[in-house]
Design a protein around this motif. Structure first.
Motif, mmCIF file in Angstrom:
data_model
loop_
_atom_site.group_PDB
_atom_site.id
_atom_site.type_symbol
_atom_site.label_atom_id
_atom_site.label_comp_id
_atom_site.label_asym_id
_atom_site.label_seq_id
_atom_site.Cartn_x
_atom_site.Cartn_y
_atom_site.Cartn_z
ATOM 1 N N ARG A 108 8.998 -2.742 7.678
ATOM 2 C CA ARG A 108 9.572 -1.535 8.288
ATOM 3 C C ARG A 108 10.952 -1.837 8.882
ATOM 4 O O ARG A 108 11.893 -1.082 8.688
ATOM 5 C CB ARG A 108 8.667 -1.020 9.397
ATOM 6 N N GLU A 109 11.024 -2.931 9.604
ATOM 7 C CA GLU A 109 12.282 -3.306 10.253
ATOM 8 C C GLU A 109 13.391 -3.545 9.220
ATOM 9 O O GLU A 109 14.546 -3.206 9.463
ATOM 10 C CB GLU A 109 12.066 -4.573 11.080
ATOM 11 N N ARG A 110 13.032 -4.087 8.074
ATOM 12 C CA ARG A 110 14.004 -4.395 7.023
ATOM 13 C C ARG A 110 14.214 -3.244 6.050
ATOM 14 O O ARG A 110 15.058 -3.333 5.154
ATOM 15 C CB ARG A 110 13.547 -5.635 6.262
ATOM 16 N N GLY A 111 13.437 -2.166 6.190
ATOM 17 C CA GLY A 111 13.581 -1.011 5.309
ATOM 18 C C GLY A 111 13.083 -1.265 3.895
ATOM 19 O O GLY A 111 13.546 -0.633 2.952
ATOM 20 N N LEU A 112 12.106 -2.166 3.753
ATOM 21 C CA LEU A 112 11.550 -2.482 2.440
ATOM 22 C C LEU A 112 10.301 -1.657 2.164
ATOM 23 O O LEU A 112 9.636 -1.188 3.086
ATOM 24 C CB LEU A 112 11.206 -3.969 2.358
ATOM 25 N N GLN A 113 9.981 -1.513 0.880
ATOM 26 C CA GLN A 113 8.756 -0.838 0.474
ATOM 27 C C GLN A 113 7.770 -1.876 -0.039
ATOM 28 O O GLN A 113 8.126 -3.038 -0.252
ATOM 29 C CB GLN A 113 9.067 0.219 -0.574
ATOM 30 N N LEU A 114 6.533 -1.447 -0.258
ATOM 31 C CA LEU A 114 5.443 -2.375 -0.544
ATOM 32 C C LEU A 114 4.635 -1.958 -1.761
ATOM 33 O O LEU A 114 4.288 -0.780 -1.921
ATOM 34 C CB LEU A 114 4.511 -2.420 0.682
ATOM 35 N N HIS A 115 4.324 -2.932 -2.610
ATOM 36 C CA HIS A 115 3.336 -2.763 -3.669
ATOM 37 C C HIS A 115 2.144 -3.652 -3.285
ATOM 38 O O HIS A 115 2.235 -4.880 -3.340
ATOM 39 C CB HIS A 115 3.900 -3.187 -5.021
ATOM 40 N N PRO A 116 1.025 -3.043 -2.867
ATOM 41 C CA PRO A 116 -0.119 -3.806 -2.338
ATOM 42 C C PRO A 116 -1.087 -4.296 -3.415
ATOM 43 O O PRO A 116 -2.174 -3.753 -3.589
ATOM 44 C CB PRO A 116 -0.782 -2.797 -1.402
ATOM 45 N N TYR A 117 -0.724 -5.357 -4.136
ATOM 46 C CA TYR A 117 -1.618 -5.927 -5.145
ATOM 47 C C TYR A 117 -2.746 -6.723 -4.507
ATOM 48 O O TYR A 117 -3.837 -6.808 -5.065
ATOM 49 C CB TYR A 117 -0.839 -6.841 -6.099
ATOM 50 N N CYS A 118 -2.503 -7.332 -3.377
ATOM 51 C CA CYS A 118 -3.530 -8.118 -2.689
ATOM 52 C C CYS A 118 -4.639 -7.188 -2.194
ATOM 53 O O CYS A 118 -4.355 -6.195 -1.506
ATOM 54 C CB CYS A 118 -2.898 -8.859 -1.508
ATOM 55 N N PRO A 119 -5.902 -7.474 -2.513
ATOM 56 C CA PRO A 119 -6.997 -6.600 -2.076
ATOM 57 C C PRO A 119 -7.067 -6.418 -0.553
ATOM 58 O O PRO A 119 -7.356 -5.320 -0.084
ATOM 59 C CB PRO A 119 -8.252 -7.307 -2.597
ATOM 60 N N LEU A 120 -6.783 -7.447 0.213
ATOM 61 C CA LEU A 120 -6.815 -7.313 1.670
ATOM 62 C C LEU A 120 -5.725 -6.377 2.161
ATOM 63 O O LEU A 120 -5.970 -5.493 2.998
ATOM 64 C CB LEU A 120 -6.664 -8.682 2.347
#
Length: 120
Positions: free
Chosen positions: A64-76
């Motif tokens: 959030r602080e860096r303004g990045l987005q996420l692709h959550p491949y990790c099950p956790l």
């Protein structure tokens, strides 16, 4: 117990350190403005202390602080988003949510399906 989450870009992972000792990590691949979280692991000696959740929430805060987005491949990572849609769904780009079996909005119900396999 002093716990800190740091980004270790030279290792392509976030680490959680307990009293200076690396207790776990979350591997990632960064491409442009999107971080693909691919694997999270806590050392056996530190399991059962809630450190995996702390690690992932620390990673989310940094994204959030860096303004990045996420692709959550990790099950956790995927499970933490799914269980807290109102807090974390915004990290996943809208155009990627269907691929990750996530709803378009936090008001919609979340699927119980896990993430797709990472093919990086």
């Amino acid at each position: 117990m002093d716990t800190v989450v740091i980004d270790s870009p030279e290792n392509s992972r976030y680490e959680i350190r307990v009293d200076g000792t690396t207790a776990g990590f979350a591997d990632y691949r960064l491409r442009g403005e999107v971080l693909a979280a691919v694997h999270t692991e806590i050392d056996e000696a530190f399991q059962g202390q809630g450190l995996a959740g702390q690690l992932v929430r620390g990673m989310f805060a940094d994204l959030r602080e860096r303004g990045l987005q996420l692709h959550p491949y990790c099950p956790l990572v995927h499970r933490l988003i799914r269980k807290n849609l109102a807090e974390h769904l915004d990290l996943v780009p809208e155009n990627a949510r269907e691929r990750f079996h996530l709803p378009l909005t936090a008001e919609e119900p979340a699927s119980e399906d896990g993430p797709p396999a990472y093919e990086g």
